[in-house]
Write a protein that holds these residues in place. Structure first.
Motif, PDB file in Angstrom:
ATOM      1  N   ARG A 195       0.831  -1.194   0.000  1.00 34.01           N
ATOM      2  CA  ARG A 195       0.000   0.000   0.000  1.00 34.01           C
ATOM      3  C   ARG A 195       0.867   1.245   0.000  1.00 34.01           C
ATOM      4  O   ARG A 195       1.786   1.392   0.780  1.00 34.01           O
ATOM      5  CB  ARG A 195      -0.896   0.003   1.244  1.00 34.01           C
ATOM      6  CG  ARG A 195      -1.798   1.191   1.345  1.00 34.01           C
ATOM      7  CD  ARG A 195      -2.704   1.072   2.544  1.00 34.01           C
ATOM      8  NE  ARG A 195      -3.644  -0.028   2.359  1.00 34.01           N
ATOM      9  CZ  ARG A 195      -3.459  -1.225   2.863  1.00 34.01           C
ATOM     10  NH1 ARG A 195      -2.396  -1.493   3.554  1.00 34.01           N
ATOM     11  NH2 ARG A 195      -4.349  -2.176   2.677  1.00 34.01           N
ATOM     12  N   LEU A 196       0.599   2.167  -0.926  1.00 31.20           N
ATOM     13  CA  LEU A 196       1.347   3.409  -0.990  1.00 31.20           C
ATOM     14  C   LEU A 196       0.422   4.492  -1.492  1.00 31.20           C
ATOM     15  O   LEU A 196      -0.217   4.343  -2.530  1.00 31.20           O
ATOM     16  CB  LEU A 196       2.550   3.267  -1.922  1.00 31.20           C
ATOM     17  CG  LEU A 196       3.373   4.528  -2.154  1.00 31.20           C
ATOM     18  CD1 LEU A 196       4.089   4.892  -0.861  1.00 31.20           C
ATOM     19  CD2 LEU A 196       4.369   4.334  -3.267  1.00 31.20           C
ATOM     20  N   VAL A 197       0.322   5.578  -0.773  1.00 38.05           N
ATOM     21  CA  VAL A 197      -0.513   6.702  -1.175  1.00 38.05           C
ATOM     22  C   VAL A 197       0.387   7.796  -1.713  1.00 38.05           C
ATOM     23  O   VAL A 197       1.316   8.236  -1.042  1.00 38.05           O
ATOM     24  CB  VAL A 197      -1.349   7.234   0.005  1.00 38.05           C
ATOM     25  CG1 VAL A 197      -2.157   8.442  -0.413  1.00 38.05           C
ATOM     26  CG2 VAL A 197      -2.287   6.147   0.505  1.00 38.05           C
ATOM     27  N   ILE A 198       0.149   8.219  -2.957  1.00 40.49           N
ATOM     28  CA  ILE A 198       0.938   9.264  -3.594  1.00 40.49           C
ATOM     29  C   ILE A 198       0.109  10.526  -3.656  1.00 40.49           C
ATOM     30  O   ILE A 198      -1.055  10.494  -4.042  1.00 40.49           O
ATOM     31  CB  ILE A 198       1.330   8.860  -5.023  1.00 40.49           C
ATOM     32  CG1 ILE A 198       2.117   7.552  -5.015  1.00 40.49           C
ATOM     33  CG2 ILE A 198       2.142   9.942  -5.692  1.00 40.49           C
ATOM     34  CD1 ILE A 198       3.439   7.644  -4.312  1.00 40.49           C
ATOM     35  N   GLU A 214       5.705   8.645   2.452  1.00 35.03           N
ATOM     36  CA  GLU A 214       7.127   8.499   2.766  1.00 35.03           C
ATOM     37  C   GLU A 214       7.395   7.215   3.560  1.00 35.03           C
ATOM     38  O   GLU A 214       8.478   7.046   4.120  1.00 35.03           O
ATOM     39  CB  GLU A 214       7.620   9.711   3.572  1.00 35.03           C
ATOM     40  CG  GLU A 214       7.620  11.017   2.793  1.00 35.03           C
ATOM     41  CD  GLU A 214       6.220  11.612   2.676  1.00 35.03           C
ATOM     42  OE1 GLU A 214       5.379  11.333   3.575  1.00 35.03           O
ATOM     43  OE2 GLU A 214       5.960  12.322   1.699  1.00 35.03           O
ATOM     44  N   ASP A 215       6.418   6.325   3.640  1.00 31.66           N
ATOM     45  CA  ASP A 215       6.516   5.072   4.390  1.00 31.66           C
ATOM     46  C   ASP A 215       6.760   5.327   5.864  1.00 31.66           C
ATOM     47  O   ASP A 215       7.489   4.598   6.538  1.00 31.66           O
ATOM     48  CB  ASP A 215       7.605   4.176   3.814  1.00 31.66           C
ATOM     49  CG  ASP A 215       7.278   2.694   4.041  1.00 31.66           C
ATOM     50  OD1 ASP A 215       6.112   2.314   3.885  1.00 31.66           O
ATOM     51  OD2 ASP A 215       8.195   1.932   4.390  1.00 31.66           O
ATOM     52  N   ASP A 216       6.163   6.381   6.378  1.00 26.08           N
ATOM     53  CA  ASP A 216       6.304   6.775   7.769  1.00 26.08           C
ATOM     54  C   ASP A 216       4.910   6.872   8.373  1.00 26.08           C
ATOM     55  O   ASP A 216       3.924   6.466   7.743  1.00 26.08           O
ATOM     56  CB  ASP A 216       7.028   8.128   7.844  1.00 26.08           C
ATOM     57  CG  ASP A 216       7.730   8.351   9.180  1.00 26.08           C
ATOM     58  OD1 ASP A 216       7.434   7.614  10.135  1.00 26.08           O
ATOM     59  OD2 ASP A 216       8.559   9.276   9.259  1.00 26.08           O
ATOM     60  N   LEU A 231       8.528   9.283  -8.589  1.00 22.16           N
ATOM     61  CA  LEU A 231       8.929  10.615  -9.032  1.00 22.16           C
ATOM     62  C   LEU A 231       7.856  11.204  -9.935  1.00 22.16           C
ATOM     63  O   LEU A 231       7.295  10.517 -10.793  1.00 22.16           O
ATOM     64  CB  LEU A 231      10.256  10.543  -9.798  1.00 22.16           C
ATOM     65  CG  LEU A 231      11.415   9.856  -9.055  1.00 22.16           C
ATOM     66  CD1 LEU A 231      12.518   9.459 -10.028  1.00 22.16           C
ATOM     67  CD2 LEU A 231      11.957  10.766  -7.970  1.00 22.16           C
ATOM     68  N   LEU A 232       7.589  12.479  -9.764  1.00 19.35           N
ATOM     69  CA  LEU A 232       6.598  13.177 -10.577  1.00 19.35           C
ATOM     70  C   LEU A 232       7.318  14.172 -11.482  1.00 19.35           C
ATOM     71  O   LEU A 232       8.120  14.984 -11.019  1.00 19.35           O
ATOM     72  CB  LEU A 232       5.602  13.920  -9.680  1.00 19.35           C
ATOM     73  CG  LEU A 232       4.505  14.713 -10.386  1.00 19.35           C
ATOM     74  CD1 LEU A 232       3.560  13.774 -11.138  1.00 19.35           C
ATOM     75  CD2 LEU A 232       3.724  15.555  -9.378  1.00 19.35           C
ATOM     76  N   LEU A 233       7.050  14.089 -12.789  1.00 22.84           N
ATOM     77  CA  LEU A 233       7.639  15.026 -13.740  1.00 22.84           C
ATOM     78  C   LEU A 233       7.089  16.426 -13.494  1.00 22.84           C
ATOM     79  O   LEU A 233       5.886  16.619 -13.372  1.00 22.84           O
ATOM     80  CB  LEU A 233       7.313  14.589 -15.175  1.00 22.84           C
ATOM     81  CG  LEU A 233       7.979  15.397 -16.287  1.00 22.84           C
ATOM     82  CD1 LEU A 233       9.489  15.176 -16.295  1.00 22.84           C
ATOM     83  CD2 LEU A 233       7.383  15.006 -17.646  1.00 22.84           C
ATOM     84  N   VAL A 260       7.534  12.020  -4.728  1.00 20.66           N
ATOM     85  CA  VAL A 260       6.173  12.079  -4.184  1.00 20.66           C
ATOM     86  C   VAL A 260       5.813  10.833  -3.377  1.00 20.66           C
ATOM     87  O   VAL A 260       4.716  10.758  -2.824  1.00 20.66           O
ATOM     88  CB  VAL A 260       5.133  12.277  -5.301  1.00 20.66           C
ATOM     89  CG1 VAL A 260       5.259  13.657  -5.914  1.00 20.66           C
ATOM     90  CG2 VAL A 260       5.262  11.193  -6.374  1.00 20.66           C
ATOM     91  N   GLY A 261       6.723   9.887  -3.289  1.00 17.65           N
ATOM     92  CA  GLY A 261       6.395   8.700  -2.506  1.00 17.65           C
ATOM     93  C   GLY A 261       7.544   7.724  -2.468  1.00 17.65           C
ATOM     94  O   GLY A 261       8.483   7.795  -3.268  1.00 17.65           O
ATOM     95  N   ARG A 262       7.459   6.802  -1.490  1.00 17.37           N
ATOM     96  CA  ARG A 262       8.504   5.811  -1.315  1.00 17.37           C
ATOM     97  C   ARG A 262       7.919   4.641  -0.548  1.00 17.37           C
ATOM     98  O   ARG A 262       7.026   4.800   0.282  1.00 17.37           O
ATOM     99  CB  ARG A 262       9.653   6.439  -0.540  1.00 17.37           C
ATOM    100  CG  ARG A 262      10.545   5.468   0.143  1.00 17.37           C
ATOM    101  CD  ARG A 262      11.568   6.179   0.986  1.00 17.37           C
ATOM    102  NE  ARG A 262      10.989   6.828   2.154  1.00 17.37           N
ATOM    103  CZ  ARG A 262      11.724   7.429   3.078  1.00 17.37           C
ATOM    104  NH1 ARG A 262      13.007   7.530   2.920  1.00 17.37           N
ATOM    105  NH2 ARG A 262      11.159   7.948   4.122  1.00 17.37           N
ATOM    106  N   ALA A 263       8.425   3.455  -0.822  1.00 12.22           N
ATOM    107  CA  ALA A 263       8.011   2.258  -0.083  1.00 12.22           C
ATOM    108  C   ALA A 263       9.122   1.230  -0.180  1.00 12.22           C
ATOM    109  O   ALA A 263       9.965   1.283  -1.075  1.00 12.22           O
ATOM    110  CB  ALA A 263       6.705   1.699  -0.626  1.00 12.22           C
ATOM    111  N   TYR A 264       9.085   0.258   0.751  1.00 12.74           N
ATOM    112  CA  TYR A 264      10.103  -0.789   0.771  1.00 12.74           C
ATOM    113  C   TYR A 264       9.470  -2.128   0.461  1.00 12.74           C
ATOM    114  O   TYR A 264       8.299  -2.339   0.649  1.00 12.74           O
ATOM    115  CB  TYR A 264      10.773  -0.828   2.156  1.00 12.74           C
ATOM    116  CG  TYR A 264      11.588   0.407   2.436  1.00 12.74           C
ATOM    117  CD1 TYR A 264      12.909   0.492   2.034  1.00 12.74           C
ATOM    118  CD2 TYR A 264      11.003   1.504   3.053  1.00 12.74           C
ATOM    119  CE1 TYR A 264      13.648   1.635   2.254  1.00 12.74           C
ATOM    120  CE2 TYR A 264      11.739   2.654   3.291  1.00 12.74           C
ATOM    121  CZ  TYR A 264      13.058   2.707   2.886  1.00 12.74           C
ATOM    122  OH  TYR A 264      13.784   3.848   3.104  1.00 12.74           O
TER     123      TYR A 264
END
Length: 577
Positions: free
Chosen positions: A26-29, A93-95, A562-564, A573-577
């Motif tokens: 799950r990742l919200v951008i 940011e996975d936080d 990454l957002l252009l 704009v987001g990150r996950a592991y």
């Protein structure tokens, strides 16, 4: 309850996309950062008191839940093969955001050693200049326990060290609570205090239970009899731990499910990142008694708004203390009732032995009990009995908790140990050394299981956009900077860009490095087309996986979204592991 991926995320301007599956990654951008301090929904009715049975909870977690893995095999398979559901509340940011459960402290702004030692405390403990009125008393067990009101009218819970192990429980309680607070958890104020027992006064309606379970009226003489087992100092005073009573108590929270009478409590507790990541903090500090009875929900009145705040309480069974006696090597290695270990010994006719059974040990310092880095396994530590949030943890949750542990340095740890007021400096030195040793083992274990890139940013240069980062595994000395290699995959579907490569980057000994990012090449028509696309089409993904050395586990990749931008660069704009 609504599916977790439908739950809205508060942002400065709502523009969010779910880019990963709700069950696995799950990742919200969002195009704008999430509000770091989300509003807490105000209560319309006061929640009811909870008073769960300790016995029922123990049997449920120790027997019923483990047996479900036998009778519901898919649940066991998901656990064995690491296919667990990820936490429901990580940010882009996975936080996690600050909330009534957790507030970032030392990992965001390095606290001074004095701040760590002070913790959440507003005062200096109970006033010992006058008499204390005992309003409740417990006479059963190894040591008595009192609830007192000091001359200032403040109410405290008073607990004592077990005979023969002076300073052990009281020191463990205050040291662990300060480190938990500095990490971000809510804890009550707790103090080591020394008082004259002759100043105890029985309250007018004070009663106690005699050995036959009968309620008896207590007086001042009764209190002195209760304190007979407690050792006195040469001046006649007694050492104790005083925990300030939190007003507005609603009883404990459970480590699974939600509180139905709290409208803000919508995420099942076993799927909260803060509670799953607590496993790593608890393992580090050997906080064995992580059960619902050692938590407390507090009703907070803030102007015209009221909400529930969630606390961790009672750290007497942490570090080398089991509260009423020292820990042993088995504590932290097996549950109190460990069906797996029992079965292994039964079916092997006793030939199965674990490492703790073969460990030769001797209690060197009774004031700190048994707490060592030698037998510590950061990924297989066990609390007194199973905790649902801990059992649902994933590698991402463990890495998040390990970053909390890594945020503490030697000076901060020694400042926390000093609050235990251990009279033997050798015991204090040994305890600080063990805490730091377990810290390093924790960091090494979890940082090798992910590609721990933090402090991400994009810098512009004439050659093109560059990703800057800090590799925490290098920064912590887990791996050397020289020869650190990554498997890189860059994808930008709208620009028909896909690049895979193994790259060795120049990384400083403090972990800082940079990576040149591919940029879409084309004329004005391509740029105009790309920038006119919806936001989800202007996204690129950079996936980096550290290549392990011989003998190291295969780490998880970090996926950076990454957002252009209009300027022809990228924005993270987001990150996950």
């Amino acid at each position: 309850m609504r599916p977790p991926c439908w739950k809205p995320v508060t942002t400065a301007a709502c523009c969010a996309l779910v880019l990963a599956s709700c069950s696995k990654n799950r990742l919200v951008i969002s195009e704008t950062p999430a509000n770091p301090t989300p509003q807490t929904e105000s209560l319309t009715e006061v929640p009811k008191q909870r008073d769960p049975s300790i016995s029922v909870d123990f049997l449920d977690k120790s027997i019923r839940r483990p047996l479900t893995y036998v009778f519901i095999p898919p649940r066991a398979f998901r656990s064995w093969f690491g296919n667990k559901v990820e936490a429901y509340n990580p940010t882009a940011e996975d936080d996690v955001t600050n909330s009534s459960w957790f507030a970032h402290r030392n990992d965001r702004r390095r606290m001074t050693p004095d701040e760590v030692a002070r913790g959440p405390y507003r005062g200096t403990g109970p006033d010992t200049s006058g008499s204390w009125t005992v309003i409740r008393a417990k006479s059963q067990g190894i040591t008595p326990g009192f609830t007192i009101r000091d001359t200032a009218g403040v109410i405290y819970l008073i607990k004592f060290d077990p005979p023969g192990f002076e300073e052990m429980m009281t020191a463990a309680e205050v040291i662990t609570s300060r480190l938990m607070y500095a990490a971000g958890y809510n804890v009550p104020e707790g103090f080591v205090t020394v008082f004259d027992p002759a100043k105890l006064r029985a309250g007018a309606s004070l009663t106690f239970e005699d050995p036959l379970g009968r309620k008896q009226q207590a007086d001042d003489i009764t209190l002195q009899v209760m304190l007979d087992p407690i050792p006195r100092r040469p001046d006649g005073r007694v050492r104790a731990m005083a925990s300030r009573i939190l007003p507005g108590g609603l009883g404990p929270f459970n480590y699974e499910g939600t509180r139905s009478d709290d409208p803000a409590d919508t995420i099942p507790h076993e799927h909260r990142r803060e509670l799953r990541g607590l496993y790593v903090m608890a393992a580090w500090l050997n906080h064995l008694d992580v059960k619902q009875q050692n938590s407390l929900d507090i009703l907070v009145e803030d102007g015209d708004r009221s909400f529930v705040k969630h606390y961790l309480i009672d750290f007497g069974s942490s570090l080398g203390s089991a509260a009423i006696h020292p820990n042993t090597p088995r504590d932290g290695a097996e549950y109190d009732l460990d069906l797996g270990a029992i079965s292994a010994r039964w079916f092997t006719a006793g030939f199965y032995t674990s490492s703790w059974e073969r460990y030769s040990w001797k209690l060197k310092y009774p004031s700190i009990g048994f707490y060592s880095a030698e037998l510590f396994d950061p990924g297989d530590w066990k609390s007194s009995y199973p905790n649902p949030a801990f059992q649902n943890r994933t590698t991402r949750d463990g890495y998040w908790g390990a970053k909390l542990v890594a945020s503490f340095d030697e000076q901060q740890i020694r400042a926390a140990v000093a609050t235990g007021q251990l009279s033997d400096p050798r015991a204090a030195q040994a305890l600080a050394k063990a805490i730091m040793g377990r810290r390093d083992l924790t960091v090494t274990y979890w940082f090798l299981r992910v590609t721990p890139l933090e402090e991400l940013g994009i810098e512009s240069s004439p050659e093109g956009p560059t990703l800057v980062f800090r590799d925490l595994a290098v920064a912590e000395g887990v791996v050397p900077a020289r020869g650190r290699r990554y498997d890189m995959l860059f994808e930008f579907p709208a620009a028909r860009l896909k690049l895979r490569d193994v790259t060795e980057l120049q990384i400083s000994t403090s972990g800082y490095g940079e990576l040149m990012l591919p940029a879409p090449a084309g004329g004005p028509e391509l740029w105009e087309r790309l920038l006119s696309l919806p936001v989800e089409k202007r996204l690129a993904k950079l996936e980096l996986r550290a290549i392990p050395r011989d003998g190291e586990p295969q780490p998880r990749s970090v996926r950076i979204y990454l957002l252009l931008t209009q300027e022809g660069g990228y924005r993270i704009v987001g990150r996950a592991y």
